[in-house]
Structures are given as structure tokens and as C-alpha cells.
Design a protein around this motif. Sequence first.
Motif, mmCIF file in Angstrom:
data_model
loop_
_atom_site.group_PDB
_atom_site.id
_atom_site.type_symbol
_atom_site.label_atom_id
_atom_site.label_comp_id
_atom_site.label_asym_id
_atom_site.label_seq_id
_atom_site.Cartn_x
_atom_site.Cartn_y
_atom_site.Cartn_z
ATOM 1 N N ILE A 15 0.746 -1.231 -0.008
ATOM 2 C CA ILE A 15 -0.120 -0.027 0.030
ATOM 3 C C ILE A 15 1.030 1.169 0.010
ATOM 4 O O ILE A 15 0.631 2.156 -0.807
ATOM 5 C CB ILE A 15 -1.189 -0.174 1.252
ATOM 6 C CG1 ILE A 15 -1.941 -1.083 1.143
ATOM 7 C CG2 ILE A 15 -1.646 1.485 1.165
ATOM 8 C CD1 ILE A 15 -2.802 -1.268 2.294
ATOM 9 N N THR A 202 -6.397 -6.856 6.271
ATOM 10 C CA THR A 202 -6.469 -5.488 6.527
ATOM 11 C C THR A 202 -6.420 -4.957 5.140
ATOM 12 O O THR A 202 -6.976 -3.772 4.747
ATOM 13 C CB THR A 202 -5.069 -4.950 7.252
ATOM 14 O OG1 THR A 202 -5.125 -5.877 8.388
ATOM 15 C CG2 THR A 202 -5.127 -3.589 7.467
ATOM 16 N N HIS A 205 -9.968 -5.053 3.766
ATOM 17 C CA HIS A 205 -10.678 -4.193 4.509
ATOM 18 C C HIS A 205 -10.371 -2.664 4.045
ATOM 19 O O HIS A 205 -11.325 -2.088 3.901
ATOM 20 C CB HIS A 205 -10.359 -4.274 6.058
ATOM 21 C CG HIS A 205 -11.156 -3.373 7.016
ATOM 22 N ND1 HIS A 205 -10.613 -2.357 7.619
ATOM 23 C CD2 HIS A 205 -12.390 -3.302 7.390
ATOM 24 C CE1 HIS A 205 -11.418 -1.664 8.248
ATOM 25 N NE2 HIS A 205 -12.666 -2.320 8.164
ATOM 26 N N ALA A 206 -9.237 -2.457 3.946
ATOM 27 C CA ALA A 206 -8.991 -0.904 3.112
ATOM 28 C C ALA A 206 -9.525 -0.890 1.785
ATOM 29 O O ALA A 206 -9.929 0.246 1.583
ATOM 30 C CB ALA A 206 -7.446 -0.909 3.193
ATOM 31 N N LEU A 209 -13.214 -0.092 2.246
ATOM 32 C CA LEU A 209 -13.448 1.206 2.674
ATOM 33 C C LEU A 209 -13.462 2.518 1.976
ATOM 34 O O LEU A 209 -14.425 3.302 1.838
ATOM 35 C CB LEU A 209 -12.266 1.438 3.916
ATOM 36 C CG LEU A 209 -12.659 0.874 5.166
ATOM 37 C CD1 LEU A 209 -11.618 1.477 6.207
ATOM 38 C CD2 LEU A 209 -13.761 1.092 5.731
ATOM 39 N N ASN A 233 -6.878 0.840 14.656
ATOM 40 C CA ASN A 233 -6.314 1.430 13.484
ATOM 41 C C ASN A 233 -6.955 2.652 12.886
ATOM 42 O O ASN A 233 -6.793 2.760 11.842
ATOM 43 C CB ASN A 233 -6.018 0.095 12.465
ATOM 44 C CG ASN A 233 -5.333 -1.022 13.222
ATOM 45 O OD1 ASN A 233 -4.281 -0.971 13.825
ATOM 46 N ND2 ASN A 233 -5.374 -2.020 12.433
ATOM 47 N N CYS A 236 -8.977 2.044 10.197
ATOM 48 C CA CYS A 236 -8.128 1.750 9.081
ATOM 49 C C CYS A 236 -8.096 2.681 7.915
ATOM 50 O O CYS A 236 -7.262 2.556 6.906
ATOM 51 C CB CYS A 236 -9.098 0.560 8.249
ATOM 52 S SG CYS A 236 -7.977 -0.657 7.032
ATOM 53 N N THR A 237 -7.999 4.234 8.460
ATOM 54 C CA THR A 237 -7.874 5.172 7.571
ATOM 55 C C THR A 237 -6.405 5.127 7.154
ATOM 56 O O THR A 237 -5.925 5.683 6.132
ATOM 57 C CB THR A 237 -8.529 6.439 8.075
ATOM 58 O OG1 THR A 237 -7.866 6.713 9.437
ATOM 59 C CG2 THR A 237 -9.879 6.494 7.870
ATOM 60 N N TYR A 239 -4.420 3.101 6.346
ATOM 61 C CA TYR A 239 -4.124 2.184 5.163
ATOM 62 C C TYR A 239 -4.994 2.810 4.040
ATOM 63 O O TYR A 239 -4.587 2.653 2.784
ATOM 64 C CB TYR A 239 -4.607 0.819 5.398
ATOM 65 C CG TYR A 239 -3.813 0.162 6.497
ATOM 66 C CD1 TYR A 239 -2.491 -0.127 6.634
ATOM 67 C CD2 TYR A 239 -4.234 -0.201 7.986
ATOM 68 C CE1 TYR A 239 -1.420 -0.554 7.609
ATOM 69 C CE2 TYR A 239 -3.705 -0.533 8.943
ATOM 70 C CZ TYR A 239 -2.400 -0.872 8.835
ATOM 71 O OH TYR A 239 -1.577 -1.407 9.788
ATOM 72 N N ALA A 240 -6.283 3.161 4.087
ATOM 73 C CA ALA A 240 -7.205 3.232 3.162
ATOM 74 C C ALA A 240 -6.754 4.885 2.342
ATOM 75 O O ALA A 240 -6.917 4.807 1.327
ATOM 76 C CB ALA A 240 -8.596 3.554 3.706
ATOM 77 N N LEU A 243 -3.746 3.767 -0.091
ATOM 78 C CA LEU A 243 -4.518 3.164 -0.950
ATOM 79 C C LEU A 243 -4.822 3.774 -2.269
ATOM 80 O O LEU A 243 -4.745 3.255 -3.216
ATOM 81 C CB LEU A 243 -5.364 1.981 -0.386
ATOM 82 C CG LEU A 243 -5.685 0.989 -1.180
ATOM 83 C CD1 LEU A 243 -4.843 -0.182 -1.395
ATOM 84 C CD2 LEU A 243 -7.116 0.377 -0.719
#
Length: 536
Positions: A15, A202, A205-206, A209, A233, A236-237, A239-240, A243
Motif C-alpha cells: 500500500i 487488513t 478491509h482497506a 473502505l 487502527n 483503517c484510514t 491504510y485506506a 491506498l
Amino acid sequence: MLALMMDRALSLPSILEYAATYHGDREVVTRTIEGPIHRYGYADALARAKRMAKALIALGVKPGDRVATLAWSTHRHFELYFAVSGIGAVLHTVNPRLHPDQIAWVANHAEDSVLMFDISFGELVRDIAPQLSTVKTLVAMTDRAHLPPEAPARTLVYEELIDAQSPDFEWPEVDERSASGLCYTSGTTGNPKGVLYGHRSTVLHAMALVAPDAFNLSARDAVLPCAQMYHANAWCTPYAAPLVGAKLILPGRMLDGPSICDLAVQEGASFLLGVPTIWVGVLDHLDKVGQKLTTVRTVAIGGSAPTASLIRRVESQLGATVRQIWGMTETSPMGVINTPLAKHAGEDAEAVVQRKLKQGRGLWGVDLRIVGDDGQELPRDGASAGALQVRGPWVSSAYFKNDGAQAFLPDGWFDTGDIATIDADGYLRLTDRAKDVIKSGGEWISTLDLEDAVSSHPAVALAAAIGVPHPKWDERPLLLVVLRPGHEADPEALKAHVAERVAKWWTPDEVRIVETLPIGPTGKVLKRELREAATS
């Protein structure tokens, strides 16, 4: 027959590698713990993450080792999200709002070998260090000039570890099903329980999102997560955002209304997310200064259910669309998100708000079912309430070290502990946590509905409904209310206000105005404390 497709692992470093290659100058902005605003691009973040990965290896960190953080939302914490997991180790984000004894307990339960900490936690680390049975290395996440004097004598300095390494580093091959992160639940009942995330879960999930029917993120967005990076996390932002190459705005430790507003305006935030108590502070500040946030497009609200009053205030004062979400640490945390269907075009304003009071509808990756006391699945009619159970590729299959095994069912579902309904369009509506629902005369009273009813009064800032013992009805509702600054309200008038909006027998026996409500480590009202105080 197997497909003839390349087998490339879903890994977290991929990512950041993507973001550095295609969005290298897109900024990660931090209000640092030291004070100043720090900014750099994703290419710089990748280089520093690689240097930290080499530093960790030099410290003796091996695949599977747990590296703990006691840290706020900062660029250094962001680097560790990739550096630790990228070498096959496990990033254990510790919630600093837990009691010190619980912090020591989770560090020992996780068997952390390294503890990284922000300078605001120097005294805390000094006090708990003697209790940490497995931690061999302490690292202050700062430079030498800002090393807290109270830090233990053996503490290393993050920036010195970075400076000692070069960025020429190749990420090792890591099995996509290997563990990447460890996050403990808030421990509202018993000891916290560890949720062990993986690279594959993960990344999936990202990816979910950023989809249009979820957070709808792109490279044109500026994301300001007001959920801390130790809280599932930051939803998850971290990672998102990379991305898709979105700008990432990290608030450090400052989540008060003025600080969030200043940062959102200064950095042109388009997407905000956080728990309801955060937005009450933001809106009260905007009221005080007569300001609006003009760049915000979407506000995601989760952690606990927003009231209709809060939804209206956010959309009026921020000019943004509210998307309620529901999830848990155990669901990484996204479970459902409230986005409209084509059939909802043309809804009147009140219908829109009523729909948004539902937690949301299912998205690909999370299966939902409602189960009755007899274990049978209940119909999706929006009325049948039962135990909410979930499963999916980013849903926990067990707690770390197999604690709390009873929540994981033999047929592969996880029992969330929530009571809910699902309607024909797939919208989930929580009626309560199983431990919070008020049982009166053999029937259930929804605390969420009572809180929503009283919060529609213009004087109410925050409310909590609890059940208190009653000699005839088993339990009856008590409604505790915090008023907005500068407002007054009579308890009996608030009681009458609620009575006009709920079933007659739901009307609380008492409305009590209080100065504050106890807020837990994840921003939720601690109803267990309220029940204990009410019955003591």
C-alpha cells in the motif's frame, strides 16, 4: 482447474509502495506532540518506514515479535504501521486511556518485546516499566532534544534509530495470512481481549473502505481521522488513505473542538470521522465562533449511535453528509455503513434523518444475521430483534490466546453482544448492547431510542439511559442528561419531551441533569459505571 494468475501476496507494505510511486508528493500532515505541524509526502514516509524497518531488525526484532506503541496519531506512528508489519512483526497499538495496570497487563499478555512511546507518556512508561516482564527495548518517538527527562535511563530515541539507517531496503516476503497488528478491546467487562489482524484481512478491509458505498475515498480527498491510531487502527484510514493517494491529516493528541476545526480549515479536510462526543465538541466550538467548515464533504460517525439532533447539527453546520457506521475492534472495525439506495432519491428531510439513524446496510465482506433466543435466525423485517452475529474475511475468528472463546460460535459466526434488527433493504438498526438493554415487565426498552428522544431537545448535549432496579417491573429507565453550554432545562420538561416521542410505558421514571458523563477509552459512555453509581 487452477487459474493462471500471478500469486502476489496482499501485504501492507504494498500500500505504501503504491502511494510513494503514484502519489509520492501527496502529503501526510501531523500536528506533532512536540508542537509544530509536520508535513511530508508518501515517498518520504516510505523511505523513513524502510529505515525504521532496518532499525527494528538491528534491535533484534524477528517475525512474529510484538512491537507495542503508546502513541497518538502522528507521522511516526504512521511509519510504524508499515515498518513493523512489513518485516513480519506484529504492531500492538496500546490504548493509553486504559488504566496503567491494564496497560501493563496487555503488554505482558501480548508479550511485547519493544515499546515505542510518545513523549507525553514519559511518566506513564517510567511508572509501569518495572511491571513489563517481556519488554526489552524502550524507544521514545521523538528526537534527542525532546526526550522526556522522566523516561527510563535505557530509553532509545526514534530519530536516532532512523538516522543510523539508509532507505535501501527490500521488504521480505511475508505470508499474507500472517499477523500484522494486535489491538485489544477496551475491557468494559473483564480484562481486554486481543484481536489479531492479518495482512490479507487488513488490505481487503482497506479496499472495501474506499468504495463508493463505503467511505468513497479518492486521491482528491483530504482525510482527517478523529479516531486515534490506537483505536481499531484509526478505523483503517492510515491504510485506506495511501491506498488511493488521499491526503492524510493526523491530529496528534489534540481532539478538542477548536483544534480539529483549525486543522480541518488549514488543511482543507474533505472527510472526517470519529465518535459522537468528538462532534459535539466541534459543533459547540463552531456555534461559539460563528464559523462553518466549507471543505468537508462527508462525516463518518461510529463508536456509538448518533442522535437525530447530532446528525442535523453536523449536516447544517458542516454542510456535509453524515454516514453512520457500525463496527467493532473484532471487525477491523467496519461492519456496515449507512449509504442510500437508488430508491431513496427524493426522500424528504425527515425520512433521510430517520434512515440515517440506522447503523447502515451490509457491504461485501461482512455477513450479518439476527438470532433469537432459540438459536433460529430471525426475519429481515425491521422489527424482529435478536442477537447480532457476523462473519467475514476481516472479522476475528478467535481472540489472542483463545480468551473469550464463547463469543465464537461452532458454525463460524461471531456473536457481537449487540441486539439489533435488519430490515428488508439490509439496514441494520441496533436497539442496544445486550448488557445495556432495559428489561421492564418482561419487555425490552431501547436505551438508544430514549437517548435519541431526549437529545432532540435543543438544550441537550449528551444523554445516557440506564436501567435501575424496580420492585414490580424488574427495571425502569433512568435518563441522565448533560446540557449544552448556556442552556437550561427542567427535568420534568425533558421527561415530558421524551413522553411525546416514545411508547408511554418507555417514559423514564426520572430524568436527572448531570455535569458530565463518564467517557471510556474509546469515546463511549461507561454505562456500567452509571448503573453502579445509581444502585450504590
